[in-house]
Write a protein that holds these residues in place. Structure first.
Motif, PDB file in Angstrom:
ATOM      1  N   ASP A 199      47.764  58.911   2.995  1.00 23.82           N
ATOM      2  CA  ASP A 199      47.539  57.821   2.033  1.00 23.82           C
ATOM      3  C   ASP A 199      48.433  56.610   2.299  1.00 23.82           C
ATOM      4  O   ASP A 199      47.980  55.463   2.174  1.00 23.82           O
ATOM      5  N   LEU A 200      49.689  56.843   2.645  1.00 22.11           N
ATOM      6  CA  LEU A 200      50.592  55.708   2.869  1.00 22.11           C
ATOM      7  C   LEU A 200      50.121  54.893   4.068  1.00 22.11           C
ATOM      8  O   LEU A 200      50.068  53.656   4.009  1.00 22.11           O
ATOM      9  N   HIS A 201      49.777  55.561   5.143  1.00 22.50           N
ATOM     10  CA  HIS A 201      49.277  54.886   6.347  1.00 22.50           C
ATOM     11  C   HIS A 201      48.053  54.036   6.012  1.00 22.50           C
ATOM     12  O   HIS A 201      47.964  52.864   6.408  1.00 22.50           O
ATOM     13  N   ARG A 202      47.109  54.612   5.255  1.00 21.02           N
ATOM     14  CA  ARG A 202      45.897  53.872   4.923  1.00 21.02           C
ATOM     15  C   ARG A 202      46.185  52.677   4.024  1.00 21.02           C
ATOM     16  O   ARG A 202      45.594  51.600   4.212  1.00 21.02           O
ATOM     17  N   LEU A 203      47.052  52.841   3.057  1.00 22.07           N
ATOM     18  CA  LEU A 203      47.329  51.743   2.133  1.00 22.07           C
ATOM     19  C   LEU A 203      47.984  50.558   2.832  1.00 22.07           C
ATOM     20  O   LEU A 203      47.616  49.402   2.591  1.00 22.07           O
ATOM     21  N   PRO A 238      51.032  52.624  10.835  1.00 20.06           N
ATOM     22  CA  PRO A 238      51.862  53.814  10.714  1.00 20.06           C
ATOM     23  C   PRO A 238      53.161  53.496   9.963  1.00 20.06           C
ATOM     24  O   PRO A 238      53.785  52.465  10.221  1.00 20.06           O
ATOM     25  N   PRO A 239      53.574  54.342   9.047  1.00 21.47           N
ATOM     26  CA  PRO A 239      54.865  54.144   8.394  1.00 21.47           C
ATOM     27  C   PRO A 239      56.003  54.321   9.403  1.00 21.47           C
ATOM     28  O   PRO A 239      55.822  54.915  10.477  1.00 21.47           O
ATOM     29  N   TYR A 254      57.083  52.263   1.116  1.00 19.02           N
ATOM     30  CA  TYR A 254      56.612  52.575  -0.239  1.00 19.02           C
ATOM     31  C   TYR A 254      56.413  51.282  -1.042  1.00 19.02           C
ATOM     32  O   TYR A 254      55.458  51.167  -1.818  1.00 19.02           O
ATOM     33  N   ALA A 255      57.310  50.317  -0.865  1.00 19.64           N
ATOM     34  CA  ALA A 255      57.179  49.041  -1.568  1.00 19.64           C
ATOM     35  C   ALA A 255      55.927  48.299  -1.126  1.00 19.64           C
ATOM     36  O   ALA A 255      55.223  47.690  -1.945  1.00 19.64           O
ATOM     37  N   GLU A 256      55.640  48.349   0.163  1.00 19.97           N
ATOM     38  CA  GLU A 256      54.435  47.694   0.679  1.00 19.97           C
ATOM     39  C   GLU A 256      53.187  48.318   0.064  1.00 19.97           C
ATOM     40  O   GLU A 256      52.242  47.616  -0.322  1.00 19.97           O
ATOM     41  N   ALA A 257      53.189  49.643  -0.051  1.00 23.01           N
ATOM     42  CA  ALA A 257      52.047  50.324  -0.656  1.00 23.01           C
ATOM     43  C   ALA A 257      51.871  49.906  -2.112  1.00 23.01           C
ATOM     44  O   ALA A 257      50.745  49.676  -2.578  1.00 23.01           O
ATOM     45  N   GLY A 276      53.685  59.560   1.876  1.00 21.33           N
ATOM     46  CA  GLY A 276      54.761  60.051   2.729  1.00 21.33           C
ATOM     47  C   GLY A 276      54.536  59.603   4.155  1.00 21.33           C
ATOM     48  O   GLY A 276      53.478  59.054   4.504  1.00 21.33           O
ATOM     49  N   GLY A 277      55.528  59.830   4.988  1.00 19.19           N
ATOM     50  CA  GLY A 277      55.422  59.443   6.386  1.00 19.19           C
ATOM     51  C   GLY A 277      54.423  60.288   7.147  1.00 19.19           C
ATOM     52  O   GLY A 277      54.069  61.398   6.736  1.00 19.19           O
ATOM     53  N   ASP A 278      53.965  59.760   8.275  1.00 17.22           N
ATOM     54  CA  ASP A 278      53.036  60.505   9.122  1.00 17.22           C
ATOM     55  C   ASP A 278      53.726  61.665   9.836  1.00 17.22           C
ATOM     56  O   ASP A 278      53.088  62.664  10.177  1.00 17.22           O
ATOM     57  N   GLU A 279      55.032  61.510  10.087  1.00 17.81           N
ATOM     58  CA  GLU A 279      55.781  62.527  10.832  1.00 17.81           C
ATOM     59  C   GLU A 279      56.741  63.241   9.887  1.00 17.81           C
ATOM     60  O   GLU A 279      57.804  62.715   9.537  1.00 17.81           O
TER      61      GLU A 279
END
Length: 290
Positions: free
Chosen positions: A265-269, A273-274, A177-180, A198-201
């Motif tokens: 969204d998190l994965h793309r940002l 993969p998170p 989340y901080a990286e995003a 959120g996470g992918d899984e």
């Protein structure tokens, strides 16, 4: 492009500062704020500008934010009744200081969330939009660390205790989340965006219990309680009564799917993969948390 990070004395804020530095933001362009700045003296030693900020001090906040171009408002960890008023003061101060963009760490589905926490985020989002300042909403799901930090107790009890039923949870690590947040603060094209992060899984708490069993070789189950009983159990474990009720209410929201997102969204940002739940468990066990 000076960037303010509020709550830099907390875990998410500190990780965001570190992510900004890794991404090449000059230390002098980062303004790390918090109430107890002795906790971030090491950041000052590395060239980061450190300023004391109290969300209750409306007059002082604009001075703290002076000269900043972008600001990350990390939602306040104060009693729920005070959160929205504190957030409004920060937003007002950002407007007064001429900040060009405010990124706010909200929660998944804040516009429809039924939880107490969700309501405070929804009110803050509405106020932020109403002030007319360019903004980005970072709607973070639950933290994986909310569970991995409890591994010793979970293993001792042989169970995860909660009130989330079979609700799916898209938890991710604080670091992701901080990286995003750091990406949004240092790149263009995010103004007006609403990111459901959120996470992918995703997982249910019964599935998490099974994953802990597989990772540790110890039998762990899931004990699902009524919300009121879960709040009482949390209070009996030593949590303040208000916090116990808020956390139990959060589980109620999870049961309704309010901490689930498949947006990607998190994965793309962050461009990868998170961290997965299995990876988070492995890290925690390696660190001796289990």
């Amino acid at each position: 492009m000076p960037i303010v990070v509020t709550g830099a004395t907390g875990q998410l804020g500190r990780l965001t500062v570190e992510a900004l530095l890794r991404r090449g933001t000059p230390a002098a362009d980062i303004i790390a704020t918090g109430r107890d700045i002795a906790r971030i003296k090491d950041l000052a030693d590395r060239g980061v500008t450190v300023r004391r900020a109290d969300f209750a001090d409306a007059d002082g906040l604009a001075k703290v934010f002076a000269g900043a171009d972008r600001l990350l408002l990390i939602s306040a960890s104060v009693p729920v009744a005070e959160r929205v008023a504190n957030h409004r003061r920060v937003i007002d101060a950002a407007v007064s200081a001429g900040v060009s963009l405010v990124a706010y760490t909200s929660t998944t589905h804040a516009d429809t969330a039924t939880t107490v926490i969700g309501a405070t985020h929804g009110e803050t989002e509405e106020y932020l939009r109403g002030r007319g300042i360019p903004n980005v909403l970072l709607r973070n799901s639950w933290y994986l660390e909310n569970y991995t930090s409890q591994l010793p107790q979970i293993l001792q009890n042989g169970a995860i205790v909660g009130a989330a039923g079979d609700g799916r949870i898209s938890a991710a690590s604080r670091a992701d989340y901080a990286e995003a947040a750091a990406v949004v603060l240092t790149t263009e094209g995010h103004t007006g965006a609403v990111y459901e992060l959120g996470g992918d899984e995703s997982f249910t708490l019964p599935e998490l219990a099974a994953a802990i069993s597989a990772a540790t070789g110890e039998e762990v189950g899931y004990a699902d309680l009524p919300v009121t009983d879960f709040a009482r159990a949390l209070a009996a474990a030593g949590l303040p009564a208000e916090l116990a009720e808020v956390l139990a209410d959060a589980d109620r929201g999870m049961n309704r799917g309010e901490m689930y997102t498949d947006s990607g969204d998190l994965h793309r940002l962050i461009g990868r993969p998170p961290m997965t739940p299995a990876e988070a468990l492995a890290v925690a066990l390696h660190q001796g948390l289990g």
